[in-house]
Design an enzyme around this catalytic site. Structure first.
Site, PDB file in Angstrom:
ATOM      1  N   THR A   1      -1.223  -4.838 -10.457  1.00  0.00           N
ATOM      2  CA  THR A   1      -0.729  -4.779 -11.833  1.00  0.00           C
ATOM      3  C   THR A   1      -0.990  -6.070 -12.603  1.00  0.00           C
ATOM      4  OG1 THR A   1       1.354  -4.768 -13.090  1.00  0.00           O
ATOM      5  CG2 THR A   1       1.523  -5.385 -10.795  1.00  0.00           C
ATOM      6  N   ASP A   2      -1.099  -5.940 -13.922  1.00  0.00           N
ATOM      7  CA  ASP A   2      -1.228  -7.139 -14.770  1.00  0.00           C
ATOM      8  C   ASP A   2       0.037  -7.998 -14.715  1.00  0.00           C
ATOM      9  OD1 ASP A   2       0.456  -5.418 -16.204  1.00  0.00           O
ATOM     10  OD2 ASP A   2      -0.594  -5.638 -18.108  1.00  0.00           O
ATOM     11  N   GLU A   3       1.135  -7.440 -14.215  1.00  0.00           N
ATOM     12  CA  GLU A   3       2.392  -8.198 -14.184  1.00  0.00           C
ATOM     13  C   GLU A   3       2.319  -9.396 -13.233  1.00  0.00           C
ATOM     14  OE1 GLU A   3       6.033  -6.002 -14.368  1.00  0.00           O
ATOM     15  OE2 GLU A   3       5.022  -4.248 -15.181  1.00  0.00           O
TER      16      GLU A   3
ATOM     17  N   TYR B   1       9.777  -7.233  -8.845  1.00  0.00           N
ATOM     18  CA  TYR B   1       8.677  -6.268  -8.685  1.00  0.00           C
ATOM     19  C   TYR B   1       7.335  -6.994  -8.712  1.00  0.00           C
ATOM     20  CZ  TYR B   1       4.995  -3.092 -10.324  1.00  0.00           C
ATOM     21  OH  TYR B   1       3.803  -2.417 -10.477  1.00  0.00           O
TER      22      TYR B   1
ATOM     23  N   LYS C   1       4.391  -7.467  -5.799  1.00  0.00           N
ATOM     24  CA  LYS C   1       2.993  -7.025  -5.959  1.00  0.00           C
ATOM     25  C   LYS C   1       2.036  -8.197  -5.779  1.00  0.00           C
ATOM     26  CE  LYS C   1       1.722  -3.436  -7.025  1.00  0.00           C
ATOM     27  NZ  LYS C   1       1.352  -2.248  -6.175  1.00  0.00           N
TER      28      LYS C   1
HETATM   29  P1  NAD Z   1       5.429   5.819  -8.900  1.00  0.00           P
HETATM   30  O1  NAD Z   1       6.735   5.118  -8.719  1.00  0.00           O
HETATM   31  O2  NAD Z   1       5.320   6.894  -9.904  1.00  0.00           O
HETATM   32  O3  NAD Z   1       4.943   6.416  -7.496  1.00  0.00           O
HETATM   33  C1  NAD Z   1       5.063   5.730  -6.292  1.00  0.00           C
HETATM   34  C2  NAD Z   1       4.778   6.702  -5.160  1.00  0.00           C
HETATM   35  O4  NAD Z   1       4.815   5.964  -3.928  1.00  0.00           O
HETATM   36  C3  NAD Z   1       5.824   7.812  -5.028  1.00  0.00           C
HETATM   37  O5  NAD Z   1       5.195   9.053  -4.820  1.00  0.00           O
HETATM   38  C4  NAD Z   1       6.637   7.407  -3.816  1.00  0.00           C
HETATM   39  O6  NAD Z   1       7.216   8.507  -3.115  1.00  0.00           O
HETATM   40  C5  NAD Z   1       5.597   6.675  -2.977  1.00  0.00           C
HETATM   41  N1  NAD Z   1       6.204   5.703  -2.059  1.00  0.00           N
HETATM   42  C6  NAD Z   1       7.111   4.747  -2.363  1.00  0.00           C
HETATM   43  N2  NAD Z   1       7.455   4.059  -1.263  1.00  0.00           N
HETATM   44  C7  NAD Z   1       6.713   4.580  -0.225  1.00  0.00           C
HETATM   45  C8  NAD Z   1       6.605   4.281   1.148  1.00  0.00           C
HETATM   46  N3  NAD Z   1       7.333   3.306   1.704  1.00  0.00           N
HETATM   47  N4  NAD Z   1       5.743   4.996   1.903  1.00  0.00           N
HETATM   48  C9  NAD Z   1       4.998   5.999   1.348  1.00  0.00           C
HETATM   49  N5  NAD Z   1       5.076   6.333   0.042  1.00  0.00           N
HETATM   50  C10 NAD Z   1       5.928   5.622  -0.744  1.00  0.00           C
HETATM   51  O7  NAD Z   1       4.383   4.646  -9.193  1.00  0.00           O
HETATM   52  P2  NAD Z   1       3.124   4.635 -10.176  1.00  0.00           P
HETATM   53  O8  NAD Z   1       3.577   4.294 -11.545  1.00  0.00           O
HETATM   54  O9  NAD Z   1       2.325   5.858  -9.951  1.00  0.00           O
HETATM   55  O10 NAD Z   1       2.338   3.358  -9.614  1.00  0.00           O
HETATM   56  C11 NAD Z   1       1.405   3.507  -8.546  1.00  0.00           C
HETATM   57  C12 NAD Z   1       0.828   2.152  -8.218  1.00  0.00           C
HETATM   58  O11 NAD Z   1       0.200   1.584  -9.368  1.00  0.00           O
HETATM   59  C13 NAD Z   1       1.864   1.128  -7.769  1.00  0.00           C
HETATM   60  O12 NAD Z   1       1.304   0.350  -6.745  1.00  0.00           O
HETATM   61  C14 NAD Z   1       2.109   0.280  -9.005  1.00  0.00           C
HETATM   62  O13 NAD Z   1       2.512  -1.026  -8.672  1.00  0.00           O
HETATM   63  C15 NAD Z   1       0.733   0.294  -9.643  1.00  0.00           C
HETATM   64  N6  NAD Z   1       0.681   0.133 -11.091  1.00  0.00           N
HETATM   65  C16 NAD Z   1       1.445   0.927 -11.900  1.00  0.00           C
HETATM   66  C17 NAD Z   1       1.342   0.782 -13.282  1.00  0.00           C
HETATM   67  C18 NAD Z   1       2.136   1.674 -14.213  1.00  0.00           C
HETATM   68  O14 NAD Z   1       2.122   1.442 -15.426  1.00  0.00           O
HETATM   69  N7  NAD Z   1       2.817   2.713 -13.733  1.00  0.00           N
HETATM   70  C19 NAD Z   1       0.488  -0.173 -13.831  1.00  0.00           C
HETATM   71  C20 NAD Z   1      -0.281  -0.961 -12.965  1.00  0.00           C
HETATM   72  C21 NAD Z   1      -0.188  -0.785 -11.598  1.00  0.00           C
END
Ligand code: NAD
Length: 326
Positions: free
Chosen positions: A124-126, A148, A152
Site C-alpha cells: 500500500t501507499d500508506e 496497519y 504492511k
Molecule cells: P479485505 O479486507 O477486503 O480482504 C482481506 C481478505 O483476506 C479477506 O478475504 C480475509 O478473509 C482474508 N484474510 C485475512 N486474514 C487472513 C489470514 N490470516 N489467512 C487467510 N486469509 C486471511 O482487503 P482488501 O481491501 O481487498 O485488500 C487486499 C490487499 O490489498 C491487502 O493486502 C491490503 O493491504 C492491500 N491494499 C488495499 C488497498 C485498499 O484500498 N483496499 C489499497 C492498497 C493495498
C-alpha cells in the site's frame, strides 16, 4: 498449465483480481486461500464458484502446514490476505501483526521451500506515510504512521529480505486507495454510499480535507497482472491513478449522485495519527505499459449504481462494521 495461488481472494481486491485473472487465463488453475475473516465473503465470487479452473481452501496464512500444502506445484502466488482496515488497527493491532507480518513470513518460507516461481506481494501507499507535497517514488523511505501501515511496511521488509537472502523471486506492488464493487462497507467510499442510501449520517473525520489518490479496483488488478507477468524480480512498483480527491469532495459528489442533502454530513473526532495526504509516482509501472483506464467521477457513479443494485450483498455486512468514527 499455470497453477496460481491467491491469498485473501474472498476480500474486496482479491475477488476482483480472481475474476479478472480467470477471464484472461483460460488454461490456468487458480486456488483461492482465505481464512474467511469478517472481511472475507464467498458471495464475492458466487459467479465463478462452478468454474472448474477454480478451487477454494479455507485456511489461515499463518498456518505453515496449510500454506505449504496449498503451495505445492504453484507457479505464481499473489498475496492479498491481510487485516486491511486502519481504524481496526488503531483499536487493536494484534491481528495485524499475526496476519500481515507473521502470515506473510509463513507464506515466504513455504514459497521458498516449494520453489514458487513468482511471489507477488500486495502492499500500500500508506507505507510512505503522509506527504505534504509531491508524489512518493519506490526508493523513498518508508514512514508508516498507523499500526496497519506499520504492519504492511514490516511485511514488505520480510519479502525483500527473502528475495535478497534466499533469492525468492518476489515483486511488490503498492496500491493507492481502491474503490469499486464488493468493497466491505466499513471502508470510506462504500460507508458513505451505503449511509447516504439509508439516509444515515455520513461521519467525516476532522475537517475532511484529507487527500487520497483513488484508483478503481479493476485498474489496480490490471497493474498487479502486469507486475506478475512483466515486473522485474526484486523490484517494487507503485500503482496510483493520479486522481487526487479531498474526502469532503468525494462526499459532496456521493451526496449529489445519490440525491441526498449536505445536512447528512457529520464531522466527528479525527482518527488518531490521521495521515493528511497520500500520493505516489507510478512512472515505473507505466513504463512497463500499464495505465489506469477508469476516470474517478464516472467510476464513482458506476460504483454507486453497483451498491444500489446490490443491497442484498451489503446490508447483512453493515452489522459487522467497526469504526472509531464517534
Ligand atoms: P479485505 O479486507 O477486503 O480482504 C482481506 C481478505 O483476506 C479477506 O478475504 C480475509 O478473509 C482474508 N484474510 C485475512 N486474514 C487472513 C489470514 N490470516 N489467512 C487467510 N486469509 C486471511 O482487503 P482488501 O481491501 O481487498 O485488500 C487486499 C490487499 O490489498 C491487502 O493486502 C491490503 O493491504 C492491500 N491494499 C488495499 C488497498 C485498499 O484500498 N483496499 C489499497 C492498497 C493495498
Amino acid at each position: 498449465m499455470k497453477r496460481v495461488l491467491v491469498t485473501g481472494g474472498c476480500g474486496f481486491i482479491g475477488s476482483n483480481f480472481i475474476r479478472l485473472f480467470l477471464s484472461k487465463a483460460p488454461a490456468a488453475q487458480l486456488v483461492n486461500f482465505d481464512k474467511l475473516t469478517y472481511a472475507g465473503n464467498k458471495e464475492n465470487l458466487k459467479d465463478i464458484e462452478g468454474d472448474n479452473r477454480y478451487s477454494f481452501i479455507q485456511a489461515d496464512i499463518s498456518d505453515p502446514k496449510a500454506a505449504a500444502s496449498a503451495m505445492q506445484g504453484c507457479d505464481l502466488l499473489v498475496h492479498f490476505a491481510a487485516e486491511s482496515h486502519v481504524d481496526r488497527s488503531i483499536l487493536d493491532a494484534a491481528d495485524f501483526l499475526r496476519t500481515n507480518i507473521t502470515g506473510t513470513q509463513t507464506l515466504l518460507e513455504a514459497a521458498h521451500a516449494c520453489g514458487v516461481k513468482r511471489f507477488v506481494h500486495i502492499s500500500t501507499d500508506e507505507v510512505y506515510g503522509s506527504l505534504a507535497e509531491g508524489a512518493a517514488k519506490e526508493g523513498d523511505p518508508m514512514s508508516p504512521n498507523s499500526p496497519y501501515a506499520a504492519s504492511k511496511a514490516s511485511a514488505e521488509h520480510f519479502v525483500r529480505a527473502h528475495h535478497v537472502t534466499y533469492g525468492l523471486p518476489a515483486v511488490i506492488v503498492r496500491g493507492t486507495n481502491n474503490f469499486g464493487p464488493y468493497q466491505f462497507p466499513e471502508k470510506f467510499i462504500p460507508l458513505m454510499i451505503t449511509n447516504a442510501m439509508a439516509n444515515e449520517p455520513l461521519p467525516v473525520y476532522g475537517d475532511g480535507k484529507y487527500v487520497r489518490e483513488w484508483i478503481h479496483v479493476e485498474d489496480f488488478c490490471e497493474a498487479i497482472l502486469l507486475a506478475a507477468e512483466r515486473g522485474t524480480i526484486g523490484e517494487t512498483y507503485n500503482a496510483g491513478s493520479g486522481e487526487y480527491r479531498e474526502n469532503m469532495d468525494v462526499i459532496a459528489t456521493i451526496l449529489k449522485m445519490t440525491g441526498r442533502p449536505p445536512t447528512l454530513v457529520r464531522h466527528v473526532t479525527d482518527r488518531l495519527g490521521h495521515d493528511r495526504r497520500y500520493a505516489v509516482n507510478s512512472a515505473k509501472l507505466r513504463s512497463l505499459g500499464w495505465a489506469p483506464k477508469k476516470r474517478f467521477d464516472q467510476s464513482l457513479e458506476e460504483t454507486i449504481q453497483w451498491y444500489k443494485k446490490s443491497t442484498a450483498w451489503w446490508q447483512p455486512l453493515k452489522a459487522r462494521v467497526i469504526t472509531s468514527r464517534t
